[in-house]
Motif scaffolding. Structure first.
Motif, PDB file in Angstrom:
ATOM      1  N   TYR A  66      27.652 -16.392 -34.451  1.00  0.00           N
ATOM      2  CA  TYR A  66      26.362 -17.013 -34.134  1.00  0.00           C
ATOM      3  C   TYR A  66      26.147 -17.299 -32.644  1.00  0.00           C
ATOM      4  O   TYR A  66      25.259 -18.076 -32.301  1.00  0.00           O
ATOM      5  CB  TYR A  66      26.208 -18.302 -34.939  1.00  0.00           C
ATOM      6  N   SER A  67      26.929 -16.693 -31.773  1.00  0.00           N
ATOM      7  CA  SER A  67      26.678 -16.843 -30.338  1.00  0.00           C
ATOM      8  C   SER A  67      27.060 -15.564 -29.619  1.00  0.00           C
ATOM      9  O   SER A  67      27.682 -14.672 -30.204  1.00  0.00           O
ATOM     10  CB  SER A  67      27.451 -18.037 -29.761  1.00  0.00           C
ATOM     11  N   GLU A 185      18.101 -30.269 -31.307  1.00  0.00           N
ATOM     12  CA  GLU A 185      17.105 -29.219 -31.576  1.00  0.00           C
ATOM     13  C   GLU A 185      16.375 -28.728 -30.324  1.00  0.00           C
ATOM     14  O   GLU A 185      16.248 -27.515 -30.125  1.00  0.00           O
ATOM     15  CB  GLU A 185      16.113 -29.722 -32.633  1.00  0.00           C
ATOM     16  N   LEU A 188      18.322 -25.991 -28.064  1.00  0.00           N
ATOM     17  CA  LEU A 188      18.610 -24.623 -28.484  1.00  0.00           C
ATOM     18  C   LEU A 188      17.700 -23.628 -27.775  1.00  0.00           C
ATOM     19  O   LEU A 188      16.495 -23.838 -27.661  1.00  0.00           O
ATOM     20  CB  LEU A 188      18.430 -24.477 -29.993  1.00  0.00           C
ATOM     21  N   SER A 190      15.867 -19.868 -27.622  1.00  0.00           N
ATOM     22  CA  SER A 190      15.290 -19.011 -28.644  1.00  0.00           C
ATOM     23  C   SER A 190      16.359 -18.060 -29.162  1.00  0.00           C
ATOM     24  O   SER A 190      17.076 -17.423 -28.389  1.00  0.00           O
ATOM     25  CB  SER A 190      14.120 -18.203 -28.054  1.00  0.00           C
ATOM     26  N   GLY A 191      16.502 -17.993 -30.460  1.00  0.00           N
ATOM     27  CA  GLY A 191      17.545 -17.169 -31.068  1.00  0.00           C
ATOM     28  C   GLY A 191      18.865 -17.884 -31.246  1.00  0.00           C
ATOM     29  O   GLY A 191      19.809 -17.310 -31.793  1.00  0.00           O
ATOM     30  N   GLY A 192      18.954 -19.129 -30.787  1.00  0.00           N
ATOM     31  CA  GLY A 192      20.189 -19.886 -30.935  1.00  0.00           C
ATOM     32  C   GLY A 192      20.381 -20.395 -32.353  1.00  0.00           C
ATOM     33  O   GLY A 192      19.480 -20.345 -33.190  1.00  0.00           O
ATOM     34  N   HIS A 193      21.566 -20.913 -32.617  1.00  0.00           N
ATOM     35  CA  HIS A 193      21.903 -21.415 -33.949  1.00  0.00           C
ATOM     36  C   HIS A 193      22.540 -22.791 -33.851  1.00  0.00           C
ATOM     37  O   HIS A 193      23.142 -23.144 -32.830  1.00  0.00           O
ATOM     38  CB  HIS A 193      22.891 -20.479 -34.667  1.00  0.00           C
ATOM     39  N   LEU A 224      14.593 -28.020 -37.998  1.00  0.00           N
ATOM     40  CA  LEU A 224      15.353 -26.774 -38.087  1.00  0.00           C
ATOM     41  C   LEU A 224      15.157 -26.133 -39.459  1.00  0.00           C
ATOM     42  O   LEU A 224      14.788 -26.802 -40.418  1.00  0.00           O
ATOM     43  CB  LEU A 224      16.838 -27.038 -37.849  1.00  0.00           C
ATOM     44  N   GLN A 276      18.465 -22.462 -37.718  1.00  0.00           N
ATOM     45  CA  GLN A 276      17.808 -21.956 -36.524  1.00  0.00           C
ATOM     46  C   GLN A 276      16.566 -22.789 -36.256  1.00  0.00           C
ATOM     47  O   GLN A 276      16.107 -23.555 -37.115  1.00  0.00           O
ATOM     48  CB  GLN A 276      17.401 -20.488 -36.706  1.00  0.00           C
ATOM     49  N   ASP A 280      11.923 -19.459 -34.997  1.00  0.00           N
ATOM     50  CA  ASP A 280      12.798 -18.293 -34.990  1.00  0.00           C
ATOM     51  C   ASP A 280      13.069 -17.807 -36.410  1.00  0.00           C
ATOM     52  O   ASP A 280      13.077 -16.596 -36.677  1.00  0.00           O
ATOM     53  CB  ASP A 280      14.129 -18.633 -34.316  1.00  0.00           C
ATOM     54  N   ALA A 281      13.303 -18.749 -37.321  1.00  0.00           N
ATOM     55  CA  ALA A 281      13.554 -18.374 -38.708  1.00  0.00           C
ATOM     56  C   ALA A 281      12.320 -17.724 -39.330  1.00  0.00           C
ATOM     57  O   ALA A 281      12.421 -16.755 -40.089  1.00  0.00           O
ATOM     58  CB  ALA A 281      13.972 -19.601 -39.517  1.00  0.00           C
TER      59      ALA A 281
END
Length: 316
Positions: A66-67, A185, A188, A190-193, A224, A276, A280-281
């Motif tokens: 996830y990174s 939150e 994070l 964009s695209g982070g988890h 999230l 996410q 993004d989700a």
């Protein structure tokens, strides 16, 4: 972002409602026992006293999945610093927070040892509460964190003596975590988890506590969206069999529980929930279905100390 995040208990599930239908995967992260994992990760003596630590194999799996190399990995309640060690070893930057002087000392020692062994990325641990992340001093982190990886931790006044036997009510720990997720939150990218790891908890009768539902509520209350649910094994795989790798303390706790009439099994896994940013989700789900969201608007989050950061403006 609200100054006082709402707790997960304020977002109860409707009676009979099932958690979201998340994709499920099993991580074979228990092929080596915890002591061996800590030794191979070059963790300093005393790291194993952190009963809520994320085992190195689980931390490594989450970081790799996830990174990206060069990302910043944040653990807002880092304990002895295992997540920070594995992040540095994986070529990520690492930042941890803790208010325990004992954990700060161990985490700092672990970072120093890891960097001395050749991990050149930036790593640090702060003596601070997660609320620091909601202040102007954390403005430079807004929109820059690639992965938040943290554990559901036992409250400070809980000695955690029963690693397998009956635990105290985890409601306080979950509410504290819900507040921490709300602070994280806006950080994070964009695209982070954001990934939460929880060891099993048991009720007085030996049954497992349902952690999934309140943890999903905690993430949802922070803005999230849950995207994955994983079972991270702490037991080894031998063909189709699981081989428990329980500590002596775990085995003694099981013996006590059974002697008290609660037949419980040794723990074999940790629960891993992945979130996410909600937008993004939504975009990922739309792309998977071959469509594009038709409505776009900009949502502005409440400012902290009167400052509204651009990183807090999310399309929704």
């Amino acid at each position: 972002m609200p100054d006082r995040p709402m707790s997960a208990s304020q977002f109860p599930s409707t009676s009979g409602e099932e958690p979201p239908n998340l994709s499920m995967s099993v991580w074979p992260t228990g092929q080596r026992d915890l002591a061996t994992q800590l030794r191979d990760a070059d963790c300093v003596r005393g790291t194993d006293t952190d009963i809520d630590l994320i085992p190195p194999a689980i931390a490594a799996q989450a970081i790799a999945t996830y990174s990206l190399p060069g990302d910043l990995v944040l653990d807002p309640d880092c304990g002895a610093g295992v997540v920070l060690v594995k992040a540095l070893q994986a070529g990520r930057h690492a930042l941890g927070l803790t208010t325990s002087s004992g954990w700060w000392t161990l985490a700092r020692a672990n970072i120093t040892a890891t960097k001395a062994a050749g991990a050149w990325r930036d790593g640090s641990v702060l003596d601070a509460y997660p609320t620091l992340l909601a202040t102007i001093r954390a403005a430079g982190l807004v929109g820059r964190v690639g992965l938040v990886l943290t554990a559901l931790r036992t409250p400070a006044d809980d000695p955690g003596e029963h690693a397998v036997g009956p635990d105290r009510d985890p409601t306080v720990a979950i509410d504290e975590l819900a507040a921490t997720l709300a602070y994280c939150e806006p950080l994070l990218r964009s695209g982070g988890h954001l990934v939460v790891v929880a060891r099993p908890r048991r009720n007085a009768d030996g049954s497992l506590v349902d952690l999934t539902t309140p943890l999903i509520a905690a993430g949802t209350s922070a803005g999230l969206a849950p995207v994955d649910r994983c079972i991270a094994l702490i037991a080894g795989l031998r063909g189709s069999r699981l081989v428990t790798r329980a500590s002596l303390a775990d085995r003694r706790a099981v013996a006590r529980a059974r002697a008290n009439g609660a037949p419980v099994a040794l723990p074999a896994h940790h629960e891993v929930l992945v979130f996410q940013l909600a937008h993004d989700a939504e975009l990922a789900a739309a792309a998977a279905e071959g469509r594009w969201p038709t409505k776009h608007k900009t949502a502005t989050r409440s400012a902290v100390n009167g400052v509204d950061y651009l990183g807090w403006r999310r399309a929704a």
